[in-house]
Design a protein around this motif. Structure first.
Motif, PDB file in Angstrom:
ATOM      1  N   LYS A   3      54.150  87.585   2.714  1.00  0.00           N
ATOM      2  CA  LYS A   3      53.660  87.812   1.202  1.00  0.00           C
ATOM      3  C   LYS A   3      52.023  87.115   1.389  1.00  0.00           C
ATOM      4  O   LYS A   3      51.784  86.069   2.043  1.00  0.00           O
ATOM      5  CB  LYS A   3      54.555  86.977   0.053  1.00  0.00           C
ATOM      6  CG  LYS A   3      55.803  87.562   0.116  1.00  0.00           C
ATOM      7  CD  LYS A   3      56.429  86.760  -0.976  1.00  0.00           C
ATOM      8  CE  LYS A   3      57.740  87.494  -1.457  1.00  0.00           C
ATOM      9  NZ  LYS A   3      58.388  86.725  -2.536  1.00  0.00           N
ATOM     10  N   ARG A   4      51.349  87.753   0.447  1.00  0.00           N
ATOM     11  CA  ARG A   4      50.053  87.256   0.024  1.00  0.00           C
ATOM     12  C   ARG A   4      49.879  86.792  -1.093  1.00  0.00           C
ATOM     13  O   ARG A   4      50.503  87.471  -1.920  1.00  0.00           O
ATOM     14  CB  ARG A   4      48.906  88.200   0.652  1.00  0.00           C
ATOM     15  CG  ARG A   4      47.600  87.641   0.241  1.00  0.00           C
ATOM     16  CD  ARG A   4      46.648  88.918   0.769  1.00  0.00           C
ATOM     17  NE  ARG A   4      46.855  89.701  -0.289  1.00  0.00           N
ATOM     18  CZ  ARG A   4      45.400  89.877  -1.075  1.00  0.00           C
ATOM     19  NH1 ARG A   4      44.554  89.160  -1.091  1.00  0.00           N
ATOM     20  NH2 ARG A   4      45.558  90.945  -1.856  1.00  0.00           N
ATOM     21  N   LYS A   5      49.227  85.377  -1.517  1.00  0.00           N
ATOM     22  CA  LYS A   5      49.211  85.023  -2.943  1.00  0.00           C
ATOM     23  C   LYS A   5      47.725  85.202  -3.404  1.00  0.00           C
ATOM     24  O   LYS A   5      46.880  84.516  -2.722  1.00  0.00           O
ATOM     25  CB  LYS A   5      49.634  83.589  -3.022  1.00  0.00           C
ATOM     26  CG  LYS A   5      49.969  83.115  -4.261  1.00  0.00           C
ATOM     27  CD  LYS A   5      50.563  81.692  -4.486  1.00  0.00           C
ATOM     28  CE  LYS A   5      50.856  81.332  -5.877  1.00  0.00           C
ATOM     29  NZ  LYS A   5      51.470  79.909  -5.439  1.00  0.00           N
ATOM     30  N   ASN A   6      47.324  85.977  -4.540  1.00  0.00           N
ATOM     31  CA  ASN A   6      46.319  85.897  -5.245  1.00  0.00           C
ATOM     32  C   ASN A   6      46.237  84.770  -6.320  1.00  0.00           C
ATOM     33  O   ASN A   6      47.169  85.068  -7.506  1.00  0.00           O
ATOM     34  CB  ASN A   6      45.845  87.185  -5.716  1.00  0.00           C
ATOM     35  CG  ASN A   6      44.476  87.276  -6.287  1.00  0.00           C
ATOM     36  OD1 ASN A   6      43.608  86.321  -6.009  1.00  0.00           O
ATOM     37  ND2 ASN A   6      44.291  88.338  -6.980  1.00  0.00           N
ATOM     38  N   GLN A   7      45.523  83.774  -6.437  1.00  0.00           N
ATOM     39  CA  GLN A   7      45.624  82.772  -7.277  1.00  0.00           C
ATOM     40  C   GLN A   7      44.212  82.279  -7.653  1.00  0.00           C
ATOM     41  O   GLN A   7      43.242  82.292  -6.840  1.00  0.00           O
ATOM     42  CB  GLN A   7      46.370  81.453  -6.898  1.00  0.00           C
ATOM     43  CG  GLN A   7      46.436  80.478  -7.558  1.00  0.00           C
ATOM     44  CD  GLN A   7      47.327  79.391  -7.077  1.00  0.00           C
ATOM     45  OE1 GLN A   7      47.931  79.486  -6.017  1.00  0.00           O
ATOM     46  NE2 GLN A   7      46.906  77.875  -7.515  1.00  0.00           N
ATOM     47  N   THR A   8      43.838  82.062  -9.107  1.00  0.00           N
ATOM     48  CA  THR A   8      42.957  81.499  -9.511  1.00  0.00           C
ATOM     49  C   THR A   8      42.924  80.214 -10.557  1.00  0.00           C
ATOM     50  O   THR A   8      44.112  80.177 -11.078  1.00  0.00           O
ATOM     51  CB  THR A   8      42.115  82.465 -10.638  1.00  0.00           C
ATOM     52  OG1 THR A   8      41.896  83.634  -9.878  1.00  0.00           O
ATOM     53  CG2 THR A   8      41.042  81.874 -11.450  1.00  0.00           C
ATOM     54  N   SER A   9      42.436  79.082 -10.073  1.00  0.00           N
ATOM     55  CA  SER A   9      42.589  78.088 -10.806  1.00  0.00           C
ATOM     56  C   SER A   9      41.536  77.270 -11.215  1.00  0.00           C
ATOM     57  O   SER A   9      40.487  77.579 -10.523  1.00  0.00           O
ATOM     58  CB  SER A   9      43.619  76.872  -9.868  1.00  0.00           C
ATOM     59  OG  SER A   9      43.111  76.628  -8.648  1.00  0.00           O
ATOM     60  N   GLY A  10      41.585  76.345 -12.280  1.00  0.00           N
ATOM     61  CA  GLY A  10      40.529  75.552 -12.561  1.00  0.00           C
ATOM     62  C   GLY A  10      40.644  74.721 -13.633  1.00  0.00           C
ATOM     63  O   GLY A  10      41.984  74.471 -14.262  1.00  0.00           O
ATOM     64  N   LYS A  11      39.913  73.848 -14.227  1.00  0.00           N
ATOM     65  CA  LYS A  11      40.102  72.931 -15.126  1.00  0.00           C
ATOM     66  C   LYS A  11      38.808  72.773 -16.129  1.00  0.00           C
ATOM     67  O   LYS A  11      37.758  72.714 -15.640  1.00  0.00           O
ATOM     68  CB  LYS A  11      40.263  71.446 -14.450  1.00  0.00           C
ATOM     69  CG  LYS A  11      40.686  70.267 -15.269  1.00  0.00           C
ATOM     70  CD  LYS A  11      40.925  69.093 -14.656  1.00  0.00           C
ATOM     71  CE  LYS A  11      41.393  68.198 -15.436  1.00  0.00           C
ATOM     72  NZ  LYS A  11      41.669  66.930 -14.641  1.00  0.00           N
ATOM     73  N   GLY A  12      39.182  72.968 -17.300  1.00  0.00           N
ATOM     74  CA  GLY A  12      37.950  72.926 -18.314  1.00  0.00           C
ATOM     75  C   GLY A  12      38.567  73.014 -19.564  1.00  0.00           C
ATOM     76  O   GLY A  12      39.503  73.015 -20.153  1.00  0.00           O
ATOM     77  N   TYR A  13      37.614  73.250 -20.649  1.00  0.00           N
ATOM     78  CA  TYR A  13      37.625  73.424 -22.032  1.00  0.00           C
ATOM     79  C   TYR A  13      37.678  74.977 -22.273  1.00  0.00           C
ATOM     80  O   TYR A  13      36.972  75.871 -21.953  1.00  0.00           O
ATOM     81  CB  TYR A  13      36.661  72.821 -22.827  1.00  0.00           C
ATOM     82  CG  TYR A  13      36.533  71.357 -22.694  1.00  0.00           C
ATOM     83  CD1 TYR A  13      37.257  70.651 -23.139  1.00  0.00           C
ATOM     84  CD2 TYR A  13      35.572  70.898 -21.492  1.00  0.00           C
ATOM     85  CE1 TYR A  13      37.213  68.999 -22.873  1.00  0.00           C
ATOM     86  CE2 TYR A  13      35.429  69.407 -21.381  1.00  0.00           C
ATOM     87  CZ  TYR A  13      36.209  68.473 -22.031  1.00  0.00           C
ATOM     88  OH  TYR A  13      36.312  67.279 -21.726  1.00  0.00           O
ATOM     89  N   LEU A  14      38.841  75.403 -22.975  1.00  0.00           N
ATOM     90  CA  LEU A  14      39.028  76.947 -23.154  1.00  0.00           C
ATOM     91  C   LEU A  14      38.593  77.156 -24.767  1.00  0.00           C
ATOM     92  O   LEU A  14      39.000  76.098 -25.582  1.00  0.00           O
ATOM     93  CB  LEU A  14      40.544  77.261 -23.238  1.00  0.00           C
ATOM     94  CG  LEU A  14      41.019  78.676 -23.825  1.00  0.00           C
ATOM     95  CD1 LEU A  14      40.533  79.653 -22.727  1.00  0.00           C
ATOM     96  CD2 LEU A  14      42.590  78.632 -23.549  1.00  0.00           C
ATOM     97  N   GLU A  15      37.872  78.322 -24.887  1.00  0.00           N
ATOM     98  CA  GLU A  15      37.419  78.631 -26.335  1.00  0.00           C
ATOM     99  C   GLU A  15      37.528  80.079 -26.356  1.00  0.00           C
ATOM    100  O   GLU A  15      37.044  80.976 -25.565  1.00  0.00           O
ATOM    101  CB  GLU A  15      35.972  78.341 -26.310  1.00  0.00           C
ATOM    102  CG  GLU A  15      35.157  78.728 -27.498  1.00  0.00           C
ATOM    103  CD  GLU A  15      33.665  78.622 -27.513  1.00  0.00           C
ATOM    104  OE1 GLU A  15      33.340  78.986 -28.671  1.00  0.00           O
ATOM    105  OE2 GLU A  15      33.078  78.340 -26.585  1.00  0.00           O
ATOM    106  N   LEU A  16      38.439  80.648 -27.335  1.00  0.00           N
ATOM    107  CA  LEU A  16      38.879  81.859 -27.425  1.00  0.00           C
ATOM    108  C   LEU A  16      38.299  82.126 -28.940  1.00  0.00           C
ATOM    109  O   LEU A  16      38.759  81.568 -29.993  1.00  0.00           O
ATOM    110  CB  LEU A  16      40.329  81.911 -27.453  1.00  0.00           C
ATOM    111  CG  LEU A  16      41.056  81.686 -26.045  1.00  0.00           C
ATOM    112  CD1 LEU A  16      42.615  81.969 -26.275  1.00  0.00           C
ATOM    113  CD2 LEU A  16      40.507  82.649 -24.900  1.00  0.00           C
TER     114      LEU A  16
END
Length: 66
Positions: A3-16
């Protein structure tokens, strides 16, 4: 099976803002501020089978603050 894993990660303030159609994640370092388009990141996963996790870090009160 391999398997191959595509991942995005980060840390911050979310504004929607759904009315104006934008989502932003802002990360702040000691020297700089970076703003990412949250919806553009999600678009990369559109139509795919995913798992997700959201978490929030909260400050705990110290004994003298209770």
């Amino acid at each position: 099976m391999a398997k191959r894993k595509n991942q995005t990660s980060g840390k911050g303030y979310l504004e929607l803002n759904f009315d104006e159609g934008y989502g932003r994640i802002t990360t702040v370092t000691k020297d700089e501020e970076f703003v990412y388009d949250f919806f553009k990141i999600l678009k990369d996963y559109d139509g795919k089978h995913i798992s997700f996790s959201l978490s929030e870090e909260l400050e705990l009160p110290t004994v003298d603050e209770e």
